[in-house]
Design a protein around this motif. Structure first.
Motif, PDB file in Angstrom:
ATOM      1  N   LEU A  96      16.965  36.958  63.886  1.00  0.00           N
ATOM      2  CA  LEU A  96      17.376  37.922  62.745  1.00  0.00           C
ATOM      3  C   LEU A  96      18.948  38.333  62.999  1.00  0.00           C
ATOM      4  O   LEU A  96      19.645  38.796  61.947  1.00  0.00           O
ATOM      5  N   ASP A  97      19.125  38.332  64.223  1.00  0.00           N
ATOM      6  CA  ASP A  97      20.629  38.982  64.659  1.00  0.00           C
ATOM      7  C   ASP A  97      21.692  38.421  63.684  1.00  0.00           C
ATOM      8  O   ASP A  97      22.467  39.089  62.890  1.00  0.00           O
ATOM      9  N   PRO A  98      22.052  37.134  63.890  1.00  0.00           N
ATOM     10  CA  PRO A  98      23.197  36.562  62.847  1.00  0.00           C
ATOM     11  C   PRO A  98      23.037  36.598  61.548  1.00  0.00           C
ATOM     12  O   PRO A  98      23.816  36.645  60.844  1.00  0.00           O
ATOM     13  N   ILE A  99      21.669  36.575  60.954  1.00  0.00           N
ATOM     14  CA  ILE A  99      21.584  36.918  59.790  1.00  0.00           C
ATOM     15  C   ILE A  99      21.924  38.044  58.939  1.00  0.00           C
ATOM     16  O   ILE A  99      22.774  38.375  58.279  1.00  0.00           O
ATOM     17  N   PHE A 100      21.267  39.088  59.755  1.00  0.00           N
ATOM     18  CA  PHE A 100      22.018  40.461  59.421  1.00  0.00           C
ATOM     19  C   PHE A 100      23.422  40.753  59.608  1.00  0.00           C
ATOM     20  O   PHE A 100      24.071  41.549  59.051  1.00  0.00           O
ATOM     21  N   LEU A 101      23.926  40.153  60.681  1.00  0.00           N
ATOM     22  CA  LEU A 101      25.459  40.410  61.132  1.00  0.00           C
ATOM     23  C   LEU A 101      26.379  39.500  60.261  1.00  0.00           C
ATOM     24  O   LEU A 101      27.155  40.037  59.737  1.00  0.00           O
ATOM     25  N   PHE A 102      26.169  38.146  60.024  1.00  0.00           N
ATOM     26  CA  PHE A 102      27.063  37.320  59.293  1.00  0.00           C
ATOM     27  C   PHE A 102      26.664  37.126  57.949  1.00  0.00           C
ATOM     28  O   PHE A 102      27.602  36.912  57.101  1.00  0.00           O
ATOM     29  N   VAL A 103      25.301  36.873  57.507  1.00  0.00           N
ATOM     30  CA  VAL A 103      25.046  36.684  56.319  1.00  0.00           C
ATOM     31  C   VAL A 103      25.056  38.118  55.298  1.00  0.00           C
ATOM     32  O   VAL A 103      25.448  38.118  54.079  1.00  0.00           O
TER      33      VAL A 103
ATOM     34  N   ALA B 217      23.525  36.516  73.754  1.00  0.00           N
ATOM     35  CA  ALA B 217      23.335  36.052  72.084  1.00  0.00           C
ATOM     36  C   ALA B 217      24.044  37.136  71.252  1.00  0.00           C
ATOM     37  O   ALA B 217      24.866  36.904  70.606  1.00  0.00           O
ATOM     38  N   ASP B 218      23.277  38.486  71.674  1.00  0.00           N
ATOM     39  CA  ASP B 218      23.591  39.541  70.747  1.00  0.00           C
ATOM     40  C   ASP B 218      25.032  39.760  70.881  1.00  0.00           C
ATOM     41  O   ASP B 218      25.856  40.178  69.871  1.00  0.00           O
ATOM     42  N   THR B 219      25.665  39.780  72.097  1.00  0.00           N
ATOM     43  CA  THR B 219      26.948  40.187  72.547  1.00  0.00           C
ATOM     44  C   THR B 219      28.032  38.900  72.001  1.00  0.00           C
ATOM     45  O   THR B 219      29.178  39.423  71.355  1.00  0.00           O
ATOM     46  N   MET B 220      27.505  37.728  72.036  1.00  0.00           N
ATOM     47  CA  MET B 220      28.500  36.842  71.427  1.00  0.00           C
ATOM     48  C   MET B 220      28.422  36.845  69.853  1.00  0.00           C
ATOM     49  O   MET B 220      29.651  36.666  69.314  1.00  0.00           O
ATOM     50  N   PHE B 221      27.393  37.316  69.251  1.00  0.00           N
ATOM     51  CA  PHE B 221      27.387  37.277  67.866  1.00  0.00           C
ATOM     52  C   PHE B 221      28.398  38.297  67.447  1.00  0.00           C
ATOM     53  O   PHE B 221      29.119  37.979  66.631  1.00  0.00           O
ATOM     54  N   VAL B 222      28.266  39.593  68.081  1.00  0.00           N
ATOM     55  CA  VAL B 222      29.348  40.593  67.698  1.00  0.00           C
ATOM     56  C   VAL B 222      30.598  40.271  68.044  1.00  0.00           C
ATOM     57  O   VAL B 222      31.689  40.691  67.429  1.00  0.00           O
ATOM     58  N   ALA B 223      30.775  39.653  69.274  1.00  0.00           N
ATOM     59  CA  ALA B 223      32.068  39.125  69.826  1.00  0.00           C
ATOM     60  C   ALA B 223      32.655  38.063  68.783  1.00  0.00           C
ATOM     61  O   ALA B 223      33.952  38.230  68.587  1.00  0.00           O
TER      62      ALA B 223
ATOM     63  N   GLY C 295      26.611  44.873  60.018  1.00  0.00           N
ATOM     64  CA  GLY C 295      27.421  45.093  61.144  1.00  0.00           C
ATOM     65  C   GLY C 295      26.516  45.615  62.274  1.00  0.00           C
ATOM     66  O   GLY C 295      25.583  45.250  62.443  1.00  0.00           O
ATOM     67  N   THR C 296      26.840  46.924  63.039  1.00  0.00           N
ATOM     68  CA  THR C 296      26.147  47.110  64.157  1.00  0.00           C
ATOM     69  C   THR C 296      24.719  47.682  63.744  1.00  0.00           C
ATOM     70  O   THR C 296      23.757  47.626  64.624  1.00  0.00           O
ATOM     71  N   ALA C 297      24.635  48.209  62.635  1.00  0.00           N
ATOM     72  CA  ALA C 297      23.189  48.662  61.878  1.00  0.00           C
ATOM     73  C   ALA C 297      22.255  47.410  61.965  1.00  0.00           C
ATOM     74  O   ALA C 297      21.058  47.537  62.257  1.00  0.00           O
ATOM     75  N   GLY C 298      22.853  46.220  61.672  1.00  0.00           N
ATOM     76  CA  GLY C 298      22.087  44.963  61.383  1.00  0.00           C
ATOM     77  C   GLY C 298      21.652  44.640  62.900  1.00  0.00           C
ATOM     78  O   GLY C 298      20.501  44.062  63.087  1.00  0.00           O
ATOM     79  N   VAL C 299      22.512  44.677  63.877  1.00  0.00           N
ATOM     80  CA  VAL C 299      22.070  44.463  65.179  1.00  0.00           C
ATOM     81  C   VAL C 299      21.035  45.254  65.703  1.00  0.00           C
ATOM     82  O   VAL C 299      19.987  44.846  66.408  1.00  0.00           O
TER      83      VAL C 299
ATOM     84  N   ILE D 279      13.040  45.502  64.796  1.00  0.00           N
ATOM     85  CA  ILE D 279      11.831  44.532  64.412  1.00  0.00           C
ATOM     86  C   ILE D 279      11.187  43.929  65.224  1.00  0.00           C
ATOM     87  O   ILE D 279       9.993  43.389  65.341  1.00  0.00           O
ATOM     88  N   GLY D 280      12.102  43.204  66.191  1.00  0.00           N
ATOM     89  CA  GLY D 280      11.527  42.594  67.521  1.00  0.00           C
ATOM     90  C   GLY D 280      10.616  43.218  68.274  1.00  0.00           C
ATOM     91  O   GLY D 280       9.546  42.930  68.350  1.00  0.00           O
ATOM     92  N   TYR D 281      11.245  44.405  68.430  1.00  0.00           N
ATOM     93  CA  TYR D 281       9.828  45.399  69.162  1.00  0.00           C
ATOM     94  C   TYR D 281       8.806  45.540  68.527  1.00  0.00           C
ATOM     95  O   TYR D 281       7.486  45.879  69.088  1.00  0.00           O
ATOM     96  N   PHE D 282       8.922  45.829  67.229  1.00  0.00           N
ATOM     97  CA  PHE D 282       7.487  46.059  66.286  1.00  0.00           C
ATOM     98  C   PHE D 282       6.777  44.762  66.414  1.00  0.00           C
ATOM     99  O   PHE D 282       5.612  45.175  66.540  1.00  0.00           O
ATOM    100  N   PHE D 283       7.214  43.784  66.249  1.00  0.00           N
ATOM    101  CA  PHE D 283       6.264  42.384  66.452  1.00  0.00           C
ATOM    102  C   PHE D 283       5.593  42.407  67.886  1.00  0.00           C
ATOM    103  O   PHE D 283       4.636  42.008  67.795  1.00  0.00           O
ATOM    104  N   CYS D 284       6.487  42.695  68.802  1.00  0.00           N
ATOM    105  CA  CYS D 284       6.066  42.687  70.265  1.00  0.00           C
ATOM    106  C   CYS D 284       4.880  43.599  70.119  1.00  0.00           C
ATOM    107  O   CYS D 284       4.025  43.427  70.905  1.00  0.00           O
TER     108      CYS D 284
END
Length: 445
Positions: free
Chosen positions: A178-185, A34-40, A189-193, A199-204
């Motif tokens: 969070l990925d598409p929110i940071f990337l498209f909204v 999904a991450d690659t697709m969002f960026v692509a 850019g790559t900082a958002g990815v 953040i996902g790892y912190f929650f984990c």
């Protein structure tokens, strides 16, 4: 716990421990796709190339985590098999706090050495800005990424594989949201990815801390238990370093590959980035089965239950090869339409589909290689684990890449991994036969 590891039928125990790890890997795989697709979908090859170039840093952080995660779980699983529960607690505490301290130190070093590291990873003027943005955020989040791997591995030695999976899945789902929110909204850019990842790892991490506190009996966060003797530290490092080098070698191999492909343009680097993400469909699940079975292998090796250990390994080999043949074969057949899902540009689709075929054809051998590697780690065979760790993505890959690149150019670069897989599998089989002499351990018929 002892019932699961030593008495439950092998197939039942294997899947009970391995399937949650596989599910966690599949969730991670879905996020990677999904991450690659969002960026692509941004239509910007510089963003895809930036994430691809920065990706080895993520692999590097996982490699550091493996020193404490794989090394610690190998030692703890054998100690539990030997019924040395008090020492198992102390080793687990040492590994948890060691990972936190290491992550903090690494943040400072990575930020200080940003420029030379990014150039080493293949960043060029056209891709440096996006690669650097990705790199900086991951560097700040290093401690969260590193720590998360350690309790996941440790609690599985107690049979808490489902709990480890829940934490992994929850963190990954949050990152996907969070990925598409940071990337498209927010258009970060790559900082958002990278931030979505952190953040996902912190929650984990938060969930894993709760599970260690409430569910685990032998894995502990008690800082007073963190002191262990040099011998146990040496055992953790002796197995953890080879496990870590496996990921270091992967980082090294990715850097070599990206640098070699950079001469053919950003589109080829982007195509390889897409290829590597799809390749994870097979590889992450193979890794999940291999490392999901590691506590079972380590416990029975420590308990000297040779007949059961032999049955576990035979079933492990069967599962790995069967899965790789079926899924790898399907992806080879549908390589072009799968590649087009990510970036439907003719040049990139053509290159990515060709790269997919070359990388997927030897995936059954990768399954065997990973089983050999986990056997050496579970046995505490540091030499065998080290040799395997520096082979497939390290020395053997480097030799294959250089030889084939100079002989066949672009085609040689693409097929170098397949050549490395064949050679490493032969080496692993020989080491396995030397390390485990079943004639002396199994009853004669």
């Amino acid at each position: 716990m002892d019932e699961l590891f030593s008495k439950v039928p092998v197939k039942t125990a294997y899947f009970k421990l391995a399937l949650p790890v596989v599910m966690g890997m599949i969730t991670t795989m879905i996020y990677n796709l999904a991450d690659t697709m969002f960026v692509a979908k941004t239509g910007r090859p510089d963003l895809v190339a930036g994430v691809t170039i920065g990706a080895p840093l993520f692999t590097f952080l996982l490699a550091v985590a493996d020193i404490f995660g794989l090394g610690g779980s190998s030692v703890v699983s054998r100690l539990l098999g030997e019924q040395r529960h008090g020492l198992a607690k102390r080793v687990s505490s040492f590994c948890l706090y060691g990972s936190i301290i290491t992550g903090i130190v690494l943040t400072g070093l990575l930020l200080l050495l940003e420029h030379p590291i990014l150039h080493l990873l293949g960043a060029k003027p056209a891709t440096y800005e996006q690669a650097a943005a990705f790199y900086r955020v991951l560097s700040f989040g290093a401690v969260f990424i590193i720590f998360s791997i350690v309790p996941q591995n440790l609690i599985r030695t107690e049979g808490l594989a489902s709990q480890a999976m829940i934490a992994t899945v929850a963190g990954t789902v949050l990152a996907i949201i969070l990925d598409p929110i940071f990337l498209f909204v927010l258009r970060w850019g790559t900082a958002g990815v990278a931030l979505a990842n952190v953040i996902g790892y912190f929650f984990c991490d938060l969930l894993l801390i709760w599970m260690v506190t409430k569910k685990a009996h032998y894995v502990t966060l008690n800082v007073h238990q963190a002191r262990i003797h040099k011998r146990e530290i040496g055992e953790v490092i002796a197995i953890g370093i080879p496990g870590s080098i496996t990921n270091f070698a992967l980082t090294f191999g990715m850097a070599l590959l990206n640098s070699s492909l950079a001469a053919y343009g950003a589109s080829m680097v982007a195509a390889m980035g897409i290829t590597q993400k799809i390749y994870g469909v097979v590889i992450l699940v193979i890794v999940g089965f291999a490392f999901g079975a590691q506590p079972l292998i380590g416990f029975n090796y420590g308990a000297k239950q040779w007949q059961r250990l032999h049955e576990i390994l035979r079933f492990d080999f069967l599962v790995e090869v069967t899965y790789a043949v079926i899924v790898g074969g399907l992806l080879i057949i549908f390589s072009r339409p799968v590649a087009a899902l990510f970036m439907n540009q003719p040049v990139i689709v053509h290159a990515a589909s060709y790269m997919l075929i070359a990388t997927l054809v030897t995936t059954p051998l990768v399954g065997l290689i990973l089983v050999y590697t986990t056997v050496f780690q579970s046995m505490g065979n540091a030499r065998g684990a080290f040799i395997m760790s520096v082979s497939r993505q390290g020395i053997i890959y480097w030799v294959a890449l250089e030889a084939l690149k100079h002989s066949f150019g672009y085609n040689g670069i693409v097929w170098a991994q397949a050549a490395s897989d064949v050679l490493t599998c032969v080496l692993g089989y020989w080491l396995y036969r030397v390390s485990l002499d079943w004639k002396d351990k199994l009853p004669r018929r």
